[in-house]
Design a protein around this motif. Structure first.
Motif, short mmCIF file in Angstrom:
data_model
loop_
_atom_site.label_atom_id
_atom_site.label_comp_id
_atom_site.label_asym_id
_atom_site.label_seq_id
_atom_site.Cartn_x
_atom_site.Cartn_y
_atom_site.Cartn_z
N UNK A 1 0.86 -1.20 0.00
CA UNK A 1 0.00 0.00 0.00
C UNK A 1 0.88 1.24 0.00
N UNK A 2 0.49 2.25 -0.75
CA UNK A 2 1.15 3.55 -0.62
C UNK A 2 0.17 4.43 0.16
N UNK A 3 0.68 4.96 1.27
CA UNK A 3 -0.19 5.77 2.15
C UNK A 3 0.40 7.17 2.26
N UNK B 1 -1.32 11.14 7.87
CA UNK B 1 -2.68 10.61 8.02
C UNK B 1 -3.01 10.57 9.50
N UNK B 2 -4.27 10.39 9.81
CA UNK B 2 -4.71 10.24 11.19
C UNK B 2 -3.89 9.12 11.86
N UNK B 3 -3.49 9.33 13.12
CA UNK B 3 -2.63 8.37 13.82
C UNK B 3 -3.20 6.95 13.84
N UNK B 4 -4.52 6.82 13.93
CA UNK B 4 -5.15 5.49 13.96
C UNK B 4 -4.97 4.77 12.62
N UNK B 5 -5.03 5.53 11.53
CA UNK B 5 -4.84 4.94 10.20
C UNK B 5 -3.40 4.46 10.07
N UNK B 6 -2.49 5.30 10.54
CA UNK B 6 -1.07 4.92 10.52
C UNK B 6 -0.88 3.62 11.33
N UNK B 7 -1.49 3.57 12.51
CA UNK B 7 -1.37 2.39 13.36
C UNK B 7 -1.95 1.14 12.70
N UNK B 8 -3.07 1.32 11.98
CA UNK B 8 -3.69 0.18 11.30
C UNK B 8 -2.71 -0.43 10.29
N UNK B 9 -2.08 0.45 9.49
CA UNK B 9 -1.13 -0.06 8.50
C UNK B 9 0.11 -0.63 9.18
N UNK B 10 0.66 0.18 10.12
CA UNK B 10 1.98 -0.16 10.63
C UNK B 10 1.95 -1.31 11.64
N UNK B 11 0.92 -1.32 12.49
CA UNK B 11 0.91 -2.32 13.56
C UNK B 11 0.07 -3.54 13.19
N UNK B 12 -0.96 -3.36 12.36
CA UNK B 12 -1.84 -4.50 12.09
C UNK B 12 -1.62 -5.11 10.71
N UNK C 1 6.08 3.20 -6.21
CA UNK C 1 5.32 2.13 -6.87
C UNK C 1 6.13 0.83 -6.95
N UNK C 2 5.49 -0.28 -6.61
CA UNK C 2 6.14 -1.60 -6.73
C UNK C 2 5.22 -2.51 -7.56
N UNK C 3 5.73 -3.61 -8.05
CA UNK C 3 4.86 -4.52 -8.82
C UNK C 3 3.68 -5.03 -8.00
N UNK C 4 3.85 -5.10 -6.65
CA UNK C 4 2.77 -5.63 -5.81
C UNK C 4 1.91 -4.53 -5.17
N UNK C 5 2.09 -3.27 -5.61
CA UNK C 5 1.26 -2.19 -5.04
C UNK C 5 -0.18 -2.37 -5.51
N UNK D 1 0.75 -4.82 8.57
CA UNK D 1 2.11 -5.38 8.41
C UNK D 1 2.18 -6.79 8.99
N UNK D 2 1.51 -6.96 10.15
CA UNK D 2 1.54 -8.28 10.81
C UNK D 2 0.86 -9.35 9.97
N UNK D 3 0.00 -8.92 9.05
CA UNK D 3 -0.67 -9.88 8.16
C UNK D 3 0.01 -9.94 6.79
N UNK D 4 1.23 -9.40 6.71
CA UNK D 4 2.02 -9.55 5.48
C UNK D 4 1.77 -8.49 4.43
N UNK D 5 1.13 -7.37 4.81
CA UNK D 5 0.92 -6.27 3.85
C UNK D 5 1.97 -5.20 4.14
N UNK D 6 2.71 -4.79 3.12
CA UNK D 6 3.75 -3.77 3.33
C UNK D 6 3.18 -2.40 3.00
N UNK D 7 3.76 -1.37 3.62
CA UNK D 7 3.26 -0.01 3.40
C UNK D 7 4.43 0.96 3.23
N UNK D 8 4.29 1.89 2.31
CA UNK D 8 5.27 2.97 2.15
C UNK D 8 4.53 4.29 2.34
N UNK D 9 5.09 5.15 3.19
CA UNK D 9 4.48 6.48 3.41
C UNK D 9 5.14 7.48 2.50
#
Ligand code: PLP
Length: 395
Positions: free
Chosen positions: A106-108, A112-123, A146-150, A125-133
């Motif tokens: 995901x490109x974020x 962003x709101x701290x909760x949204x950041x936490x959703x990507x970064x803490x949750x 951009x990556x091939x898996x974005x 990611x733990x399920x194997x989804x990567x994020x770039x801010x």
């Protein structure tokens, strides 16, 4: 053409989804406070459960009160369909969980709101989804990320709390070229001020806790998008995660939304007056408000928004200590997180809403320790300014 399309936003806010009760004629439809639904026979139940006949199934999936509210927001947003959730975070989480799987990226937006950041970064990611801010106001930075898996780009515009603006139409072109889903968090604007779907976004998410409800008395969230995404894409999350809005909360948001356009007009005009007052104040270092000519993206804000919102960020001369003193000396304006309420609120992002962001990321994004965020309410503007002035006099 949808029968509501000929109406303007004020009429839609009042009338769409606000039909009288068909059973009793009650002008305001009752709250359907039920968990389940009874059928005449097992055959009838089967028809409803297999979609051969329209009917309600179970309170975790939908409710009549919620469906009325969804009609209203979909009409205002110009979207095909809408789903309401128990919170803005539930809406954002459901939107992403419907689109992503392990191995995706995901490109974020960097801010962003701290909760949204936490959703990507803490949750996620733990399920194997990567994020770039990324600073999504910079299209080159977006291209580099951009990556091939974005799969998804997630943006808040104006961003919370720096109010940086992303060009929705430009990012939408980038997403379409690269087959990405584009989600815009439109919480700060509401459809009265900005309509991301018309500018090319695929999905709009909301914390309806804020302006949509507007009265600070409930937590709710929403997703607006294509009928396909809302009815099919979100289906598993709605039934398996169980984060639907309750009938009572749906009633409150529906009631609040009837006055959305009136409230927004007052929020916007008050915010402009307060921003001008702050900009000329000798004790203020910097004011960030998209409606000020000094705002670096003023022209872009004018192009994609109708009005400039009612969120103002500022830095007080003397830094953190004086910023805190300003907040602590206010009388009418309350120190509180959240925004979009009828009353003016002030908060300190580094210590409150954005505390979960690492210090370095906060600094790079412009969320300085001394930054203060105001959510301008619908009071008399002189009273908001007087409260601020009396607090400034004490520091
Ligand atoms: N999006 C934005 C821009 C917000 O400011 C917030 C909350 O402050 C959220 C989403 C989360 O919404 P909720 O608090 O309704 O879960």
């Amino acid at each position: 053409m949808n029968k509501f399309e000929k109406w303007g936003p004020c009429t839609k806010a009042v009338h769409v989804g606000s039909e009288p009760c068909p059973a009793t004629g009650a002008l305001v439809a009752p709250i359907y406070q039920t968990s389940t639904y009874a059928y005449e026979s097992t055959d009838e139940a089967e028809k409803v459960f297999t979609g051969q006949k329209f009917g309600y199934l179970y309170g975790r999936d939908h409710s009549p009160t919620e469906c009325q509210l969804e009609e209203k927001l979909a009409a205002l947003e110009g979207g095909e369909a809408c789903k309401f959730f128990a919170s803005g975070m539930a809406a954002i989480a459901n939107a992403h969980m419907a689109l992503l799987k392990a191995g995706d990226h995901v490109i974020c937006g960097a801010v962003v709101y701290g909760g949204t950041y936490g959703l990507f970064d803490k949750m996620l990611r733990a399920f194997g989804v990567d994020v770039t801010y990324v600073d999504t106001s910079d299209i080159e930075a977006l291209k580099k990320a951009l990556r091939p898996n974005t799969k998804v780009v997630h943006v808040e515009t104006p961003a919370n709390p720096t109010l940086k603006i992303t060009d929705i139409a430009e990012v939408s072109r980038f997403c379409k070229e690269n087959n990405l889903k584009f989600i815009v968090d439109n919480t700060f604007c509401t459809p009265y001020v900005q309509r991301p779907l018309e500018l090319g976004a695929d999905i709009v998410v909301y914390s309806a806790t804020k302006y949509l409800n507007g009265h600070g008395d409930c937590i709710a969230g929403a997703i607006v998008g294509s009928k396909e995404f809302i009815t099919k894409g979100l289906h598993e999350g709605i039934t398996k995660l169980g984060a639907l809005i309750s009938p009572f909360t749906a009633y409150l948001v529906k009631r609040g939304m009837q006055t959305l356009t009136l409230r927004m007009d007052k929020h916007l005009s008050n915010a402009m007056k307060v921003a001008e007052y702050l900009e000329n104040h000798p004790k203020v270092e910097r004011v960030i408000y998209p409606g000020l000519k000094s705002f670096p993206q003023y022209e872009l804000a004018k192009k994609q928004m109708k009005g400039f919102g009612a969120m103002i960020s500022l830095e007080v001369k003397g830094g953190l200590e004086n910023a805190k003193a300003l907040c602590n000396n206010l009388e009418m304006i309350k120190i509180a997180v959240s925004l979009g309420d009828v009353g003016t609120l002030i908060e300190h992002p580094a210590a409150m809403t954005h505390k979960s962001l690492p210090v370095e990321e906060r600094k790079v994004s412009g969320i300085t320790d001394g930054l203060i965020r105001l959510s301008i309410g619908i009071e008399d503007p002189e009273d908001i300014i007087n409260d601020l002035e009396e607090a400034f006099e004490k520091i």
